[in-house]
Every structure is written in structure tokens, then in C-alpha cells.
Design an enzyme around this catalytic site. Structure first.
Site, PDB file in Angstrom:
ATOM      1  N   ASN A  32      -8.249 -17.327   0.619  1.00 15.51           N
ATOM      2  CA  ASN A  32      -9.515 -17.033   1.181  1.00 15.51           C
ATOM      3  C   ASN A  32     -10.022 -15.769   0.859  1.00 15.51           C
ATOM      4  O   ASN A  32     -11.025 -15.348   1.194  1.00 15.51           O
ATOM      5  CB  ASN A  32      -9.140 -16.997   2.866  1.00 15.51           C
ATOM      6  N   GLY A  36      -7.336 -11.287  -2.476  1.00 15.78           N
ATOM      7  CA  GLY A  36      -7.227 -12.036  -3.986  1.00 15.78           C
ATOM      8  C   GLY A  36      -8.497 -11.908  -4.489  1.00 15.78           C
ATOM      9  O   GLY A  36      -9.621 -11.311  -4.134  1.00 15.78           O
ATOM     10  N   ASP A  51      -9.085 -20.530   4.517  1.00 18.77           N
ATOM     11  CA  ASP A  51      -7.959 -19.942   5.038  1.00 18.77           C
ATOM     12  C   ASP A  51      -7.071 -21.013   5.661  1.00 18.77           C
ATOM     13  O   ASP A  51      -7.274 -22.090   5.724  1.00 18.77           O
ATOM     14  CB  ASP A  51      -8.584 -19.175   6.521  1.00 18.77           C
ATOM     15  N   TYR A 141       6.891  -7.508   8.812  1.00 18.50           N
ATOM     16  CA  TYR A 141       6.474  -8.114   7.278  1.00 18.50           C
ATOM     17  C   TYR A 141       7.905  -9.253   7.134  1.00 18.50           C
ATOM     18  O   TYR A 141       7.693 -10.329   7.059  1.00 18.50           O
ATOM     19  CB  TYR A 141       6.353  -7.532   6.320  1.00 18.50           C
ATOM     20  N   PHE A 169      12.568  -8.577  -4.384  1.00 22.43           N
ATOM     21  CA  PHE A 169      11.851  -7.043  -3.863  1.00 22.43           C
ATOM     22  C   PHE A 169      10.598  -6.976  -4.904  1.00 22.43           C
ATOM     23  O   PHE A 169       9.634  -7.537  -4.055  1.00 22.43           O
ATOM     24  CB  PHE A 169      12.875  -6.089  -4.079  1.00 22.43           C
ATOM     25  N   ASN A 170      10.551  -6.054  -5.715  1.00 22.31           N
ATOM     26  CA  ASN A 170       9.164  -5.751  -6.283  1.00 22.31           C
ATOM     27  C   ASN A 170       9.115  -6.471  -7.478  1.00 22.31           C
ATOM     28  O   ASN A 170       9.756  -6.473  -8.635  1.00 22.31           O
ATOM     29  CB  ASN A 170       9.338  -4.024  -6.730  1.00 22.31           C
ATOM     30  N   ARG A 219      15.759   1.078  -6.607  1.00 24.64           N
ATOM     31  CA  ARG A 219      15.217  -0.281  -6.516  1.00 24.64           C
ATOM     32  C   ARG A 219      15.063  -1.444  -7.654  1.00 24.64           C
ATOM     33  O   ARG A 219      15.386  -0.871  -8.717  1.00 24.64           O
ATOM     34  CB  ARG A 219      13.360  -0.204  -6.158  1.00 24.64           C
ATOM     35  N   ASP A 285      13.820   3.419   5.032  1.00 30.15           N
ATOM     36  CA  ASP A 285      13.662   3.024   3.314  1.00 30.15           C
ATOM     37  C   ASP A 285      15.406   3.125   3.054  1.00 30.15           C
ATOM     38  O   ASP A 285      15.769   4.238   2.981  1.00 30.15           O
ATOM     39  CB  ASP A 285      13.138   3.952   2.629  1.00 30.15           C
TER      40      ASP A 285
HETATM   41  N1  NAD Z   1       4.343  -8.181  -4.864  1.00 31.69           N
HETATM   42  C1  NAD Z   1       5.804  -8.240  -4.251  1.00 31.69           C
HETATM   43  O1  NAD Z   1       6.370  -7.404  -4.950  1.00 31.69           O
HETATM   44  C2  NAD Z   1       6.349  -9.235  -3.591  1.00 31.69           C
HETATM   45  C3  NAD Z   1       7.650  -9.056  -3.183  1.00 31.69           C
HETATM   46  C4  NAD Z   1       8.476 -10.137  -2.531  1.00 31.69           C
HETATM   47  C5  NAD Z   1       7.615 -11.079  -2.195  1.00 31.69           C
HETATM   48  N2  NAD Z   1       6.290 -11.081  -2.450  1.00 31.69           N
HETATM   49  C6  NAD Z   1       5.431 -12.488  -1.583  1.00 31.69           C
HETATM   50  O2  NAD Z   1       4.755 -12.758  -2.760  1.00 31.69           O
HETATM   51  C7  NAD Z   1       3.636 -13.406  -2.077  1.00 31.69           C
HETATM   52  C8  NAD Z   1       2.519 -13.109  -3.075  1.00 31.69           C
HETATM   53  O3  NAD Z   1       2.443 -11.320  -3.195  1.00 31.69           O
HETATM   54  P1  NAD Z   1       1.319 -10.634  -3.919  1.00 31.69           P
HETATM   55  O4  NAD Z   1       1.773  -9.165  -4.317  1.00 31.69           O
HETATM   56  O5  NAD Z   1       0.907 -11.548  -5.032  1.00 31.69           O
HETATM   57  O6  NAD Z   1       0.221 -10.455  -2.908  1.00 31.69           O
HETATM   58  P2  NAD Z   1      -1.428 -10.639  -2.919  1.00 31.69           P
HETATM   59  O7  NAD Z   1      -1.963  -9.860  -1.803  1.00 31.69           O
HETATM   60  O8  NAD Z   1      -1.840 -10.379  -4.180  1.00 31.69           O
HETATM   61  O9  NAD Z   1      -1.749 -12.115  -2.810  1.00 31.69           O
HETATM   62  C9  NAD Z   1      -1.658 -12.952  -1.769  1.00 31.69           C
HETATM   63  C10 NAD Z   1      -2.728 -13.896  -1.748  1.00 31.69           C
HETATM   64  O10 NAD Z   1      -2.882 -14.684  -0.550  1.00 31.69           O
HETATM   65  C11 NAD Z   1      -4.221 -14.669  -0.173  1.00 31.69           C
HETATM   66  N3  NAD Z   1      -3.896 -15.192   1.267  1.00 31.69           N
HETATM   67  C12 NAD Z   1      -3.697 -14.162   2.384  1.00 31.69           C
HETATM   68  N4  NAD Z   1      -3.620 -14.884   3.510  1.00 31.69           N
HETATM   69  C13 NAD Z   1      -4.211 -16.202   3.246  1.00 31.69           C
HETATM   70  C14 NAD Z   1      -4.647 -17.194   4.077  1.00 31.69           C
HETATM   71  N5  NAD Z   1      -4.458 -16.970   5.508  1.00 31.69           N
HETATM   72  N6  NAD Z   1      -5.287 -18.081   3.753  1.00 31.69           N
HETATM   73  C15 NAD Z   1      -5.538 -18.185   2.639  1.00 31.69           C
HETATM   74  N7  NAD Z   1      -5.070 -17.217   1.498  1.00 31.69           N
HETATM   75  C16 NAD Z   1      -4.546 -16.051   1.983  1.00 31.69           C
HETATM   76  C17 NAD Z   1      -4.653 -13.450  -0.379  1.00 31.69           C
HETATM   77  O11 NAD Z   1      -6.430 -13.385  -0.667  1.00 31.69           O
HETATM   78  C18 NAD Z   1      -4.086 -13.188  -1.767  1.00 31.69           C
HETATM   79  O12 NAD Z   1      -4.879 -13.526  -2.854  1.00 31.69           O
HETATM   80  C19 NAD Z   1       3.615 -13.071  -0.865  1.00 31.69           C
HETATM   81  O13 NAD Z   1       3.712 -13.999  -0.063  1.00 31.69           O
HETATM   82  C20 NAD Z   1       4.479 -11.834  -0.796  1.00 31.69           C
HETATM   83  O14 NAD Z   1       5.021 -11.811   0.509  1.00 31.69           O
HETATM   84  C21 NAD Z   1       5.689 -10.161  -3.033  1.00 31.69           C
END
Ligand code: NAD
Length: 329
Positions: A32, A36, A51, A141, A169-170, A219, A285
Site C-alpha cells: 500500500n 514503501g 492494503d 511490535y 534482528f537487524n 547487536r 533494551d
Molecule cells: N528491518 C529490519 O531490521 C527487520 C528486522 C526483523 C524483521 N523485520 C521484518 O521484515 C519486514 C520488512 O521490514 P522492512 O524493514 O523492509 O520494513 P519496510 O517498512 O521498509 O517495509 C514494509 C512494507 O510493507 C508495506 N505495508 C505495511 N503495511 C501494509 C499493508 N497493510 N498493506 C500493504 N502493504 C503494507 C509498507 O508500505 C512497506 O513497503 C517486516 O515484516 C519486519 O517486521 C525487519
């Protein structure tokens, strides 16, 4: 396989998409764009801007594109925001996720890879954390992602859903084409690099009195392309049915890096000054968070290529220099 990547216009999703394409899969991105960027989706990949709660759009996407599997990356991901607005997190990470599962059920799609989080563990009882360790999330979260992961298990039991959940994690680093561009940004490495290039005055270190080698938190950082490879392996593992689904941690493979070590490496990679300000600890933390990836290495043959933090930060810096305004330009 024909794969729907939810959240495929986000940071990790964009690179998962790249790797799925490289592995010969057909990808459709469903996003959505709340966080992004359309520019993070290659022109050849269909992007459906909708969405997860829009069931008509979702069912149409699954049917029209003959989708056989879903990689579910869409979520809200800010730990701090989840503490002040838990409803937003339950609504998107759990309720909207259930909408996805129901649409998959309607369309007979039984494979899903879920991008979970190692925040499900909360305060770890040991490091590196293993999949069997206690799960006691400390924030909405982690709790909302964990609730969705549990829903997957019940859908497996009731409806034969096949799933793999990846807890990590990261994510860090970039591919040549795609990188991390969040607003607000909360992750250490992009913040350090933005400070290095003058977009920020200084970088906050939350506490330097932890029982670690230099007093700052330790981390785990995984190169985003290695994470993406794990998602592709997980997807392919779904060809073999597994009655109760599978859960894998993804970790850096070493003992992790302190916040000060990360910043020092960022200084070396960028050859720039990075001013820091030490502020008090943030509540919740833990001193050390490092996940074990022994299980996914053994069972799926995951073999990360970029464990060296110099390379991880180097790739993020290269991307930032090539895209100084991220996806905004
Ligand atoms: N970034 C990290 O370090 C990390 C670590 C552990 C887990 N994760 C998981 O990885 C996934 C991606 O993380 P990211 O850092 O790329 O996040 P991000 O926010 O860059 O990407 C998430 C995407 O989901 C889309 N989105 C959110 N809700 C939506 C909905 N209801 N309908 C349609 N689209 C929707 C957003 O527009 C976005 O493009 C997440 O699920 C997050 O929990 C990320």
C-alpha cells in the site's frame, strides 16, 4: 513459482523480490506504499498498490496472477511507536495478516514465508538465541508479530497451510540497486551514515554502562541480501510438506558488534567524522541480542556471504552515495 510479495516495495522486500527473480520465480508485489517506494520495485514486476485489508484487491491479485505462494513482509516495524500506539500494530501486523490468510484460503494458496522478528524473544535467557528459547515479547511490535506466527500454526493444523517463519534482528546493507530509506529512520547503520554525510548533526548512543566490552549494547547485523537468500530458501523448502510449519532464526554467525564498534566501522568505511552523544539507556533494551542460525544452516543450507560488517556498511554507504536522497529523487 508465482509468488506474491507483500511489502515488496519496502527495504527488505525490494531485495527479496530481486533474489526471487534471480532464482527464476515470477513475482508480484502487493504494497500500500504506506512506508514503501514504487521506485524500489523493478519496472518489470507488477506492483499492486493496495492494503492487506482490501480483500477484493487481494483475492483478485492472487487469482489473476495465479499465485502459488506468498512471502509476507508487510508490517509496521517501529518498536517505539508500537509502545505508544499498540492498536496500529495489532491492526496491521495481526488483523491485516489474518485478512491475507483468509484470502489465501479462499484462493487455495497454501504456502507462506513469514518475515517475523527476533523481537519475539524479548529479554533473552542466553545468547546466541535458539528457536526453542522462551518467547516473551517486550513490546506490541514483537507481540503482534508473534501472534501472527501463532496464527500460522493454527492455520496449518486447521487448513493445511505450509509455512516458514524467519526470526531475525537487524537487517543492514544494500544491494547495488536497492537500499534502506525509512522516514523516520530508527536503525543504527543508516543513522550513522546519514550523520557521516552531514544529514544529521550527531548520533545518539542509548547508554554506555551495559555489561559489554565497551559498555554499549551488542547487536546482530545481517546483510539484507543474505536475508533475502534465506527467504528464497524458505520458499523452496515449502515444497516438502511439514505438518506444523517451521521456524528458523537468522543470525550474524558471530558474537555481534557493540554500538561503538558499528560506529567506528562506519567512520572507517566512510572516512568521515561521526559525532555521537551518549544519552541514558532506553527502557527495554537488553545488553546483548544475537540470534543463532545453526538450525537454518543445517536444515536449509543457508550460507550467508556478507558477515563482515565492513562489507555490510560498505554496501549501505555505496548505495547512499549513489542515491543521496534515497527514493525521493
Ligand atoms: N528491518 C529490519 O531490521 C527487520 C528486522 C526483523 C524483521 N523485520 C521484518 O521484515 C519486514 C520488512 O521490514 P522492512 O524493514 O523492509 O520494513 P519496510 O517498512 O521498509 O517495509 C514494509 C512494507 O510493507 C508495506 N505495508 C505495511 N503495511 C501494509 C499493508 N497493510 N498493506 C500493504 N502493504 C503494507 C509498507 O508500505 C512497506 O513497503 C517486516 O515484516 C519486519 O517486521 C525487519
Amino acid at each position: 513459482m508465482h509468488v506474491l510479495v507483500t511489502g515488496g516495495a519496502g527495504y527488505i522486500g525490494s531485495i527479496v523480490n530481486q533474489q526471487l527473480l534471480a532464482a527464476g520465480h515470477h513475482v508480484v508485489v502487493y504494497d500500500n506504499l504506506c512506508n514503501g517506494h514504487a521506485a524500489a520495485v523493478p519496472p518489470a514486476t507488477p506492483l499492486i498498490k493496495a492494503d492487506l485489508v482490501d480483500r477484493d484487491a487481494l483475492v483478485f491479485a492472487l487469482r489473476h496472477h495465479g499465485i502459488q505462494a506468498v512471502v509476507h513482509m508487510a508490517a509496521h516495524c517501529l518498536v517505539g511507536e508500537s509502545m505508544t500506539d499498540p492498536g496500529k500494530y495489532y491492526a496491521n501486523n495481526l488483523v491485516a495478516g489474518i485478512s491475507l490468510l483468509e484470502c489465501m484460503r479462499t484462493c487455495g494458496v497454501v504456502r507462506i514465508v513469514f518475515s517475523c522478528t527476533a523481537a519475539v524473544y524479548g529479554e533473552p535467557t542466553r545468547n546466541p538465541i535458539e528457536e526453542t528459547d522462551p518467547t516473551t515479547p517486550l513490546n506490541p511490535y514483537g507481540e503482534s508479530k508473534f501472534a501472527f506466527e501463532n496464527a500460522l500454526r493454527w492455520y496449518a493444523i486447521a487448513h493445511g497451510l505450509r509455512y516458514v517463519s524467519l526470526r531475525y534482528f537487524n537487517a543492514a546493507g544494500a544491494s547495488h540497486e536497492f537500499g534502506e530509506w525509512h522516514d523516520p529512520e530508527t536503525h543504527l547503520i543508516p543513522l550513522a551514515l546519514q550523520t557521516a554525510c552531514g544529514k544529521r548533526g550527531s548520533l545518539e548512543i542509548y547508554g554506555d554502562d551495559y555489561p559489554t566490552r565497551d559498555g554499549t549494547c551488542v547487536r546482530d547485523y545481517i546483510h539484507v541480501t543474505d536475508l533475502a537468500t534465506a527467504h528464497v530458501l524458505a520458499l523452496e523448502a515449502l515444497n516438502a510438506p511439514h505438518p506444523l510449519g517451521r521456524i528458523f532464526n537468522l543470525g550474524c554467525g558471530g558474537e555481534g558488534y557493540t554500538v561503538r564498534e558499528v560506529i567506528d566501522i562506519a567512520r572507517q568505511v566512510t572516512d568521515r567524522k561521526i559525532r555521537v552523544q551518549v544519552t541514558p539507556r532506553r527502557p527495554g533494551d537488553p545488553a546483548v541480542l544475537v540470534a543463532s542460525s545453526a538450525k537454518i544452516r543445517k536444515e536449509l543450507g543457508w550460507n550467508p556471504k556478507y558477515q563482515d560488517l565492513y562489507k555490510i556498511i560498505g554496501s549501505a554507504w555505496a548505495w547512499l552515495q549513489a542515491h543521496p536522497n534515497g527514493y525521493e529523487s
